[in-house]
Design a protein around this motif. Structure first.
Motif, PDB file in Angstrom:
ATOM      1  N   UNK A   1       0.750  -1.069  -0.044  1.00 37.16           N
ATOM      2  CA  UNK A   1       0.169   0.021  -0.026  1.00 37.16           C
ATOM      3  C   UNK A   1       0.710   1.245  -0.016  1.00 37.16           C
ATOM      4  N   UNK A   2       1.925   1.183   0.825  1.00 36.45           N
ATOM      5  CA  UNK A   2       2.728   2.234   0.692  1.00 36.45           C
ATOM      6  C   UNK A   2       3.355   2.795  -0.437  1.00 36.45           C
ATOM      7  N   UNK A   3       4.076   1.683  -1.172  1.00 31.22           N
ATOM      8  CA  UNK A   3       4.506   1.551  -2.373  1.00 31.22           C
ATOM      9  C   UNK A   3       3.558   2.335  -3.475  1.00 31.22           C
ATOM     10  N   UNK A   4       2.318   1.575  -3.616  1.00 32.33           N
ATOM     11  CA  UNK A   4       1.055   1.977  -4.341  1.00 32.33           C
ATOM     12  C   UNK A   4       0.930   3.628  -4.152  1.00 32.33           C
ATOM     13  N   UNK A   5       0.759   3.896  -2.824  1.00 33.61           N
ATOM     14  CA  UNK A   5       0.626   5.535  -2.595  1.00 33.61           C
ATOM     15  C   UNK A   5       1.805   6.558  -3.383  1.00 33.61           C
ATOM     16  N   UNK A   6       2.980   5.809  -3.050  1.00 34.47           N
ATOM     17  CA  UNK A   6       4.294   6.724  -3.647  1.00 34.47           C
ATOM     18  C   UNK A   6       4.227   6.844  -5.147  1.00 34.47           C
ATOM     19  N   UNK A   7       3.743   5.706  -5.767  1.00 38.58           N
ATOM     20  CA  UNK A   7       3.833   5.490  -7.224  1.00 38.58           C
ATOM     21  C   UNK A   7       2.623   6.414  -7.783  1.00 38.58           C
ATOM     22  N   UNK A   8       1.625   6.199  -7.101  1.00 37.56           N
ATOM     23  CA  UNK A   8       0.412   6.898  -7.645  1.00 37.56           C
ATOM     24  C   UNK A   8       0.513   8.505  -7.366  1.00 37.56           C
ATOM     25  N   UNK A   9       1.166   8.963  -6.098  1.00 40.02           N
ATOM     26  CA  UNK A   9       1.715  10.270  -5.934  1.00 40.02           C
ATOM     27  C   UNK A   9       2.432  10.792  -7.150  1.00 40.02           C
ATOM     28  N   UNK A  10       3.377  10.094  -7.597  1.00 38.71           N
ATOM     29  CA  UNK A  10       4.065  10.604  -8.790  1.00 38.71           C
ATOM     30  C   UNK A  10       3.267  10.806 -10.061  1.00 38.71           C
ATOM     31  N   UNK A  11       2.184   9.708 -10.186  1.00 42.03           N
ATOM     32  CA  UNK A  11       1.342   9.873 -11.363  1.00 42.03           C
ATOM     33  C   UNK A  11       0.465  11.213 -11.356  1.00 42.03           C
ATOM     34  N   UNK A  12       0.066  11.453  -9.894  1.00 44.12           N
ATOM     35  CA  UNK A  12      -0.806  12.574  -9.944  1.00 44.12           C
ATOM     36  C   UNK A  12       0.022  13.848 -10.316  1.00 44.12           C
TER      37      UNK A  12
END
Length: 401
Positions: A35-46
């Motif tokens: 979940x933490x990795x996903x949040x970081x990656x999605x943060x970069x996408x946003x």
């Protein structure tokens, strides 16, 4: 190389990275939290959407873009009344990370041309197929560390091999395995319909991912996998006339022969799938009471209960948890206003996609099958399923009227 990474790396390689992260959770005491990795990656996408010019598309007056931005903002702002209605902020924050922020993949789909879209799909298919193969290996060999791993994560109720083999879980859970396998089928259809030189490879991967969907033993996944096959036949033989109809007759013959063969040779496995499929209407009926109860007890019919208020994270804080039913959950949390925004967005992209079906057929299939599967499961609340849905929506919105 730097420019390519800066613009495309995060969104294009989201799924391969996340599948590697999930696989690493098999390592004992790794402490890895996907979940933490996903949040970081999605943060970069946003951030990419905000700072790399992808939100410029909204200025062109496209209704789908405007509604999408309003829908995303509405989800984020709804946290105000989630907390105001008595749900802890942590519940909202968790749902924000897995449900709302991954919607930013819309802007990736909206900005990617055909070449970049194909790159995204290739890596998506590779990631899903890879985690599916891993799942088959673990399913067949059933090592003790894996059985214990599933038990510790709550995927199985008993730490034994027979329980583990009820569903193929891999490392992402049977619900997401089944859903992503069908999404990969439809991603494969992009290359099949284009009749590219590697079309045979993607035809094989189309049916292999269908197999993975059935191995997940999730009713919704099996139903939409069957519908995906019917959809592809409709497109190939009756809409685009890619192949002569004599091949359709031959295919029906092969399917009929295979059906009989499975019934005779693998009667037990066949009947197991059959009983799972015929039990679907009853399962929907059982869950409908849960949906009606939640809808009748909304804190505010217009605004909804707020993001996360009826999801699994709210267990212990709400009397009306919707464990299985993404559409009902969306309505109860977003209310009439939010549900109308989402419905309007879907209607807009279906209208646009139907006018350019040859280019948008795979994405139309992904959106439709997600909505169908979401009737009985909370797919639109998983960090692995939200990105591909909104990427498909954005890709449809990209096409001109």
């Amino acid at each position: 190389m730097f420019d390519r990474i800066k613009k495309y790396e995060v969104s294009t390689y989201y799924y391969p990275i996340m599948m590697i992260v999930y696989t690493l959770t098999l390592v004992p005491q790794s402490g890895i939290r996907p979940g933490i990795f996903s949040a970081v990656l999605v943060g970069f996408v946003l951030a990419e959407a905000l700072f790399e010019g992808k939100l410029v598309v909204v200025k062109k007056g496209q209704a789908a873009d405007v509604i999408m931005v309003i829908w995303l903002v509405y989800n984020i702002v709804s946290g105000i009344w989630t907390v105001a209605f008595g749900i802890p902020f942590s519940v909202y924050a968790g749902e924000l990370i897995t449900t709302a922020l991954p919607m930013s993949f819309y802007f990736a789909g909206r900005s990617f041309d055909t070449k970049l879209k194909e790159e995204f799909y290739r890596y998506f298919i590779m990631a899903v197929t890879g985690v599916g193969i891993l799942g088959i290996i673990l399913y067949v060999t059933a090592p003790k560390f894996y059985v214990d791993y599933l038990f510790d994560l709550g995927y199985i109720s008993l730490a034994d091999t027979p329980t583990m083999r009820v569903r193929m879980i891999s490392v992402i859970g049977s619900i997401q395995m089944g859903y992503l396998a069908v999404a990969a089928m439809l991603a494969c259809s992009h290359f099949m319909l284009k009749r590219e030189k590697d079309g045979k490879l993607y035809t094989f991967l189309f049916f292999f991912n269908c197999f993975l969907a059935f191995m997940s033993n999730q009713r919704a996944a099996m139903v939409v996998a069957i519908l995906a096959i019917l959809y592809m036949n409709y497109l190939v033989f009756f809409t685009f006339d890619i192949l002569p109809k004599k091949f359709f007759i031959a295919e029906m013959g092969v399917i009929a022969a295979g059906f009989v063969g499975l019934l005779v040779v693998f009667h037990g496995a066949f009947m197991k799938v059959y009983y799972r499929l015929v039990s679907l209407p009853g399962a929907v009926g059982q869950r409908s009471d849960q949906w009606v109860g939640a809808a009748n007890n909304m804190a505010n019919k217009w605004l909804g209960n707020g993001l996360g208020a009826n999801g699994h994270r709210a267990a212990g804080f709400t009397e009306h948890l919707i464990a299985d039913g993404g559409i009902a959950k969306l309505y109860c949390e977003m209310g009439i206003i939010g549900a109308s925004l989402f419905a309007f967005l879907i209607l807009l992209v279906f209208k646009k996609g139907s006018k350019n079906l040859r280019e948008c057929a795979p994405e139309m299939g992904i959106v439709a099958m997600t909505l169908l599967a979401s009737i009985g499961s909370n797919l639109m609340s998983f960090a692995l399923s939200v990105p591909i849905l909104y990427f498909a929506i954005g890709s449809i919105a990209r096409n001109e009227n």
